[in-house]
Each structure stands twice: as structure tokens, then as C-alpha cells.
Design an enzyme around this catalytic site. Structure first.
Site, PDB file in Angstrom:
ATOM      1  CG  HIS A 169      -2.074   0.916   1.153  1.00  0.00           C
ATOM      2  ND1 HIS A 169      -2.226   1.865   0.159  1.00  0.00           N
ATOM      3  CD2 HIS A 169      -3.178   1.057   1.953  1.00  0.00           C
ATOM      4  CE1 HIS A 169      -3.350   2.532   0.350  1.00  0.00           C
ATOM      5  NE2 HIS A 169      -3.948   2.060   1.427  1.00  0.00           N
ATOM      6  CE1 TYR A 221      -4.098   5.749   6.025  1.00  0.00           C
ATOM      7  CE2 TYR A 221      -4.530   4.594   3.968  1.00  0.00           C
ATOM      8  CZ  TYR A 221      -4.992   5.210   5.118  1.00  0.00           C
ATOM      9  OH  TYR A 221      -6.345   5.303   5.355  1.00  0.00           O
ATOM     10  CG  HIS A 278      -5.646   5.624  -0.391  1.00  0.00           C
ATOM     11  ND1 HIS A 278      -6.340   4.443  -0.270  1.00  0.00           N
ATOM     12  CD2 HIS A 278      -5.832   6.029  -1.684  1.00  0.00           C
ATOM     13  CE1 HIS A 278      -6.915   4.140  -1.420  1.00  0.00           C
ATOM     14  NE2 HIS A 278      -6.615   5.091  -2.300  1.00  0.00           N
TER      15      HIS A 278
END
Length: 350
Positions: free
Chosen positions: A170, A175, A173
């Protein structure tokens, strides 16, 4: 094309439908439970080609909330293995997991940062909180960055022990990885900040470390934010350049989302609003991509593939509303899709 197979390494997906990773905020101590067993198992029964388990913290501080999933210990791995085994034994779906670290966006509940006594001290590349009212995050030292890379590597090893077919890193977004990528959240002056090459270093080190654990039986995806909708921030041109490099580092697909790093960013949202980003990355970087973002209709999904905008269709809210979207779409298009033998009496095309 929706019902044509596609292969990543030795992992063949029977169709192009993907359940996008979505946080369920339903764990205690990072442990999957009966809810998750039913939640993911039902999508496998619905014919989904690939199911990706929600953002899963590679360490306790990597979670967004106290109720997010984790994969930093043996008990968590065993709980996830139960889900993976069910999917493999009772469907034709493949199953992946999204390895994540929330960074400065962790220690929250209902999008509000909770006190450190109830949560934890967040970490980030620079002393910049996501929202001005939040605590200043701890700035990771170079040595601590290396430790984070190892957290991802160890999590990947555990994911393989659990039997996952795909690992997604990931990097979107807002993060931790995205925080390093963006010049708006990364103002470091060492080898992890400044130039584009330095800001992508953390992600590349994670990709290389994870790939050391993988073989041809497990594919590697990376989710990125195609743009963060902010002046002088991470943009689609950066994403294309990053995708070219990730391809050379053995990444099999770029899952292209957007936003999440800059509080208050103005985003125009409409059906398929992120598809153009996936298309640009696919066609300019010459890499396989996944499209996500308000894709809700069978015809819409098919057109994205037919136009060459993406290779996989990631579905989020729509697959929460309808776990059987893949098999129902096959009825609509007169195509073949997995359908549980226990339900065959209901397999009709009209």
C-alpha cells in the site's frame, strides 16, 4: 474481457474482477475473526477473480485504528490462513493481502486522532501532521526506516505462510509510503528526501525486500495514488515514472487510486473518476494496471477493459452491496464464472 483469464507470474486469475482492499475496523489485537471469514468467503462464493484482504498493519503502529488488521505475529497469521484455506478449497478465487503502514495517519478513530494513551505515537518522514490539530509525528531516522523495510519483509513472509496468492504493498492514500513519495509531506534532506529518486527510495527498498521472500507462485502488486490533487505535490507524471521503475523491480501490476495525503484537497468525484490515471500509467509506463473508483456497472467495467485503460477492475463499495456481482455479470454477458455447486439450482441466465 471481464471473464477472460490473466496471469501474473504463475498466478492465474479466472476473471478480471477484484475485490478492492477495504478496512472493516473489526479486529481486536489485529486478529481476523468470524466476521472476516464470512466477509471474504462470501465474495469467493460470488465468483470474484481476486479478493484482496484489507490494509493489514506490518507492525502495531502501522494500523489506522485499534481495530485494524495486523500480520506481525503468528496468531494473526494463523487466523488469516483459515480464511485463505477456505477460499482455496471452496472457490476458484485467488486471494491477496494488502501490506500497509499508516504512518502519520494512524492512531485514529472515526477519522479523528485519539490520545497517545489510547493509541500510539505516529511516525512519518517529516515532522508534519496530516491535520494541523494533530500531534507532530515522530520523524523516522535512517536506521528506523531500515527497520520498517524489514517489517514489510517479515509481513510478506508471514503472508506466504498463510498461503496468499498476491501481495499488494500500500503506497497510496497518504499512508507512510505515500508520505515519503510526496514532496509536500517529505521535507527530509537525507537520502530519503529531496529528489524524486530519494523520495521513492523507501518504496523501492520495500519492494526489493518483499521480492526476496517471493517466488513465481506469488504475485506482487503496488497501490499508488495517481495524483494527490495539490499544487507542487505528487502527480500523474510522477506516477508514470515510478511505475516504469517498479516494473523493473519486479512489480506485476500497479493498482492506481488517488488522493489521501493532503487534508482538504479538492477532488471531483464521478463514475470511474480514477480510471484515466490507470490508463495513463498503463499506456505510458507499459505496465499492467488496476482501475478503481466508482465502478458499479457490468457494462462500465467491460468498456474500461475493451478500451485498454486497465487490466483488472477493482470494485469496492459495489461489492459490499453485492458480493455476487461477478457471477451475476456472467449471467448478463452469457459468460462462464465460478458458481458454488451447492447453489447450482439457482444458476440461471435470465
Amino acid at each position: 474481457m471481464l471473464y477472460s483469464p490473466i496471469q501474473f507470474r504463475n498466478v492465474e486469475l479466472r476473471n478480471r474482477w477484484v475485490m478492492s482492499p477495504m478496512c472493516m475496523y473489526s479486529c481486536e489485537n489485529g486478529l481476523a475473526n468470524d466476521f472476516h471469514f464470512v466477509h471474504y468467503g462470501s465474495r469467493a462464493q460470488g465468483g470474484t477473480g481476486l479478493i484482496i484482504v484489507e490494509a493489514t498493519g506490518v507492525e502495531p503502529r502501522g494500523r489506522i485504528t485499534n481495530h485494524c488488521m495486523g500480520i506481525w505475529n503468528d496468531e494473526q497469521t494463523e487466523k488469516l490462513k483459515k480464511i485463505v484455506d477456505f477460499v482455496h478449497q471452496n472457490s476458484e478465487s485467488k486471494i491477496g493481502i494488502q501490506l500497509a503502514h499508516a504512518g502519520r495517519k494512524g492512531s485514529t478513530w472515526n477519522n479523528i486522532q485519539i490520545p497517545v494513551e489510547e493509541g500510539w505515537e505516529t511516525v512519518a518522514p517529516s515532522p508534519i501532521p496530516y491535520h494541523p490539530t494533530e500531534r507532530i509525528p515522530h520523524v523516522l531516522t535512517a536506521a528506523e526506516i531500515k527497520e520498517q523495510v524489514q517489517h514489510f519483509k517479515k509481513a510478506a513472509k508471514r503472508a506466504l505462510e498463510a498461503g496468499f496468492d498476491v501481495i499488494e504493498i500500500h503506497g497510496a492514500h497518504g499512508y507512510l509510503i505515500h508520505q515519503f513519495l510526496s514532496p509536500l509531506s517529505n521535507i527530509r534532506t537525507d537520502e530519503y528526501g529531496g529528489s524524486f529518486e530519494n523520495r521513492i527510495r523507501f518504496l523501492l527498498e520495500i519492494v526489493d525486500a518483499v521480492n526476496e521472500e517471493l517466488n513465481e507462485s506469488t504475485a506482487l502488486f503496488v497501490r499508488i495514488s495517481g495524483t494527490e490533487y495539490a499544487e507542487n505535490g505528487w502527480n500523474i507524471e510522477n506516477s508514470v515514472e515510478l511505475a516504469k521503475i517498479l516494473k523493473d523491480h519486479g512489480v506485476d501490476l500497479i493498482d492506481v487510486s488517488s488522493g489521501g495525503n493532503i487534508h482538504g484537497a479538492k477532488i471531483s468525484v464521478f463514475d470511474g473518476y480514477q480510471v484515466p490515471f490507470a490508463s495513463e500509467v498503463k499506456n505510458k509506463a507499459e505496465v499492467k494496471t488496476g482501475a478503481v473508483g466508482l465502478i458499479t456497472k457490468i457494462k462500465q467495467a467491460e468498456e474500461i477493459l475493451q478500451k485498454g485503460d486497465a487490466d483488472l477492475i477493482f470494485v469496492a463499495r459495489e461489492i459490499l452491496r453485492n458480493p455476487y456481482i461477478a457471477v451475476q455479470g456472467s449471467f448478463e454477458m452469457n459468460e462462464e464464472s465460478f458458481f458454488p455447486h451447492q447453489y447450482l439450482r439457482a444458476k440461471i441466465s435470465s
